[in-house]
Design an enzyme around this catalytic site. Structure first.
Site, PDB file in Angstrom:
ATOM      1  N   GLU A   1      34.636  40.522  40.990  1.00  0.00           N
ATOM      2  CA  GLU A   1      35.945  40.327  41.614  1.00  0.00           C
ATOM      3  C   GLU A   1      36.380  41.610  42.330  1.00  0.00           C
ATOM      4  O   GLU A   1      36.257  42.714  41.788  1.00  0.00           O
ATOM      5  CB  GLU A   1      36.948  39.966  40.530  1.00  0.00           C
TER       6      GLU A   1
ATOM      7  N   LYS B   1      41.983  33.010  44.526  1.00  0.00           N
ATOM      8  CA  LYS B   1      42.228  32.939  43.085  1.00  0.00           C
ATOM      9  C   LYS B   1      43.432  32.057  42.804  1.00  0.00           C
ATOM     10  O   LYS B   1      44.467  32.174  43.453  1.00  0.00           O
ATOM     11  CB  LYS B   1      42.444  34.343  42.529  1.00  0.00           C
TER      12      LYS B   1
ATOM     13  N   CYS C   1      37.897  35.215  37.881  1.00  0.00           N
ATOM     14  CA  CYS C   1      38.344  35.788  36.624  1.00  0.00           C
ATOM     15  C   CYS C   1      39.286  34.887  35.824  1.00  0.00           C
ATOM     16  O   CYS C   1      38.837  33.974  35.152  1.00  0.00           O
ATOM     17  CB  CYS C   1      38.988  37.152  36.870  1.00  0.00           C
TER      18      CYS C   1
END
Length: 672
Positions: A49, A118, A174
């Site tokens: 990330e 994200k 994540c």
């Protein structure tokens, strides 16, 4: 042929050294690892990330100078991938309209294929992402301009290899993987098979174990491969530490993982079995039901196609462990736990059958071989747990025309030292009468040892056991194992194929051997019993139905039908996953070609560690296919018995239904 021709996809997880707030340097390091992944023959390469700037840059991520440098780095990486195979997933902050998103950028063969923002931004404890970024739900567009072209933007993207069936990739970032319903869950219902998680993930005590549990469980629930890549050395240690954890799991199994806290860059590679995922998904009706429940959501995903190119130039050395004994764990602690479970399943099943019928006596034939020995030990343990005397076990050793003195002696040792009610019953007089009634040449003194000669003995033993059970008020405990059922190596009807209850019916021969080794290791038996068990493990597997030849060699089952360890391997992959015979042969070569490599279960001697070349594997696989397909009529009439493992039942009431008259033609043709 390469690994791709056998239904695998090679995946690389890469952890570069982070050059904090230096996108140009990070691009250089990323490109070097992409080249390495390409040289390894990988189809996918995944990076951490925000890897192009560093996860821990904090407020610097909002600086125009840094964001401009990130864009230049993306374009440089895209140019460097031209002519390279892998689909590359890199982490980068990207401006879209007036918002800043934490993104995964998917690149392949010189082109940016798509961008995934994200979805869930952590803003607790050490995380302050909502200070910098907008969440995916805040986006008002579904395309962006990158590299001078319009590309898809959103969490609804599945990247599909048009020239490798089954390789369908979804990316998330994540925290997306830590929420109750990760975005990749929806993607898996929409068909994604390889789920990527580009992560920052600073490390704290216990987090490595939790990551593995999270990844393994997610891959199992989604019946997919999961690739998790965390940031490593080079990230800021102002308040945090970073371990560079990268792991690849497949349907609940860890395939590979980086070394933690490395101060050097790392790449780990594993070959994901796309055939396995396809077969599992096709069988799992509940998964298809959920796809139907959320069909509208699953149908919203957009597919982005890409071409990997020539796949034949990849090597054929598999980058994953192929266990030689798929029914047997190789590790010590795992083996102990698994063997204990096997014993408990067998004992619990037998105990319930006795309780349900109101019967307290067991009748069993004891030959001094592997199968009857395990069944006898299970019967003893069952009586102990039920609080019944071991003398309720009516054990009979029944010598015939070819019974060896050693096996007969072992039978008596086992019966005597285990405290059961043991007997010797010579079946030769009743066999002689049967052979005479048939007019068989042996009755006239001719040394004719045909199948009738063998089956008369097997039938007489079973017939006696059933009549004894009638007489004493007990049940006949079967001893035949899963491997024999698969090969049809049992006498049908009034023979060892039949019993009242069979505790070994779901236990393959290779597992029986390890089960007895484990039971010896528990230290539960007298020295004399243990010595007999050791002898049984070291003896030739034989039905002892044909007298020894002039050279003194006794009848060997494995000489006739082939090595059980290979047949158990074939059985597992044929029935558990439905693989093509050519793939089964390929996997067998990976597992068995070199005895000096790979893991072996403990307690096996060097002499027991065999290896087989391709021609031998092919020879016995043909035998297995012919025998397996022609023996279904025996399995259709098999008695009750507990299922032991996920790939270990041929019961027509459970895992395996097959017409008894199906030919092996298609399977033999596929092998050829």
């Amino acid at each position: 042929m390469s690994i791709y021709s056998h239904g695998f996809a090679r995946i690389a997880a890469a952890v570069p050294l982070v050059a904090l707030a230096d996108p140009a340097r990070n691009a250089e390091r990323t490109i070097a690892l992409i080249e390495k992944a390409h040289a390894e023959g990988a189809a996918v390469a995944v990076f951490p990330e925000l890897g192009l700037c560093g996860y821990s840059v904090d407020d610097l991520v909002q600086q125009d100078a840094l964001l401009d440098a990130v864009m230049a780095a993306i374009e440089e990486i895209a140019a460097a991938t031209e002519g390279r195979r892998p689909l590359v997933a890199v982490g980068a902050p990207l401006r879209v309209d007036d918002a800043l998103f934490n993104c995964a950028v998917l690149i392949q063969d010189g082109a940016i294929l798509g961008v995934v923002p994200k979805s869930y931004l952590p803003n607790y404890r050490e995380f302050y992402e909502q200070r910098f970024f907008a969440a995916a739900r805040d986006a008002v567009v579904d395309t962006v301009i990158l590299g001078g072209r319009e590309v898809p933007f959103g969490t609804d993207l599945i990247f599909e290899a048009v020239d490798l069936p089954g390789l369908r990739i979804h990316a998330e970032i994540c925290e997306d993987g830590w929420v109750p319903i990760p975005p990749s869950t929806w993607a898996s219902l929409a068909g994604a098979t390889v789920l990527l998680n580009l992560s920052g993930s600073p490390v704290t005590v216990g987090k490595e174990a939790y990551r593995e549990a999270l990844s393994s469980a997610h891959s199992a629930r989604c019946v997919a491969a999961h690739v998790y890549v965390a940031s490593g050395y080079g990230e800021s240690t102002t308040d945090l530490a970073w371990d560079g954890d990268a792991l690849i799991t497949e349907n609940g199994t860890l395939l590979t993982r980086t070394e933690p806290f490395s101060m050097s860059e790392q790449t780990v590679v594993a070959d994901v079995d796309l055939d396995r995922l396809r077969q599992e998904r096709a069988r799992m009706i509940s998964l298809r039901d959920q796809v139907g429940d959320f069909a509208e959501r699953a149908g919203e995903f957009r597919r982005v196609g890409f071409t990997l190119g020539d796949l034949d130039d990849a090597d054929d050395a598999l980058r994953r462990v192929v266990p030689r004994f798929p029914f047997v764990p190789a590790g010590g602690a795992d083996l102990d736990r698994r063997c204990r479970e096997v014993m408990n399943i067998q004992v619990q099943g037998l105990a319930q059958r006795l309780r349900a019928t109101g019967i307290e006596k067991i009748v069993i034939g004891v030959s001094g071989g592997l199968d009857s020995t395990l069944a006898l030990l299970v019967a003893v343990e069952t009586m102990d747990r039920l609080g019944l005397p071991r003398t309720n076990i009516k054990a009979y050793t029944m010598p015939g025309y070819a019974t060896g003195s050693a096996s007969l002696a072992r039978s008596h040792v086992l019966m005597d030292t285990l405290g059961v009610d043991g007997h010797e019953l010579d079946i030769r007089p009743s066999c002689a009468q049967m052979l005479a009634d048939l007019g068989h040449p042996f009755a006239s003194g001719e040394p004719v040892y045909d199948v009738t000669f063998e089956n008369v003995q097997a039938g007489e033993r079973t017939s006696h056991l059933f009549r004894i059970a009638n007489y004493v008020g007990g049940i006949v405990l079967g001893t035949g194992d899963l491997s024999e059922l698969a090969l049809g190596w049992c006498t049908y009807g009034v023979g060892d194929q039949m019993s009242h209850y069979n505790v070994n019916g779901s236990v393959p021969k290779s597992l029986i051997q390890h089960q007895i080794r484990w039971m010896i290791g528990t230290g539960s038996y007298a020295d004399e019993t243990t010595a007999a068990l050791q002898e049984i493990l070291g003896d030739v597997i034989s039905p002892e139905l044909v007298p020894a030849g002039e050279d003194g060699a006794i009848q060997s089952t494995e000489d006739a039908v082939g090595p059980y360890e290979l047949h158990d391997f074939f059985l597992y992959y044929l029935t558990r996953f439905g693989y093509r015979p050519s793939k089964i042969a390929y996997l067998a070569q990976q597992a068995w070609a070199d005895a000096s490599t790979g893991l072996w279960p403990p307690l096996m001697t060097d002499a027991e560690r065999h290896e087989y070349d391709a021609a031998t594997i092919r020879r016995w696989l043909k035998v297995f296919l012919k025998r397996f397909m022609s023996s279904q009529f025996k399995r259709t009439a098999m008695p009750n018995g507990p299922k032991i493992g996920s790939g270990g039942s041929l019961s027509p009431r459970g895992d395996w239904r097959q017409p008894s008259d199906a030919p092996a033609t298609a399977w033999l043709d596929a092998l050829d």
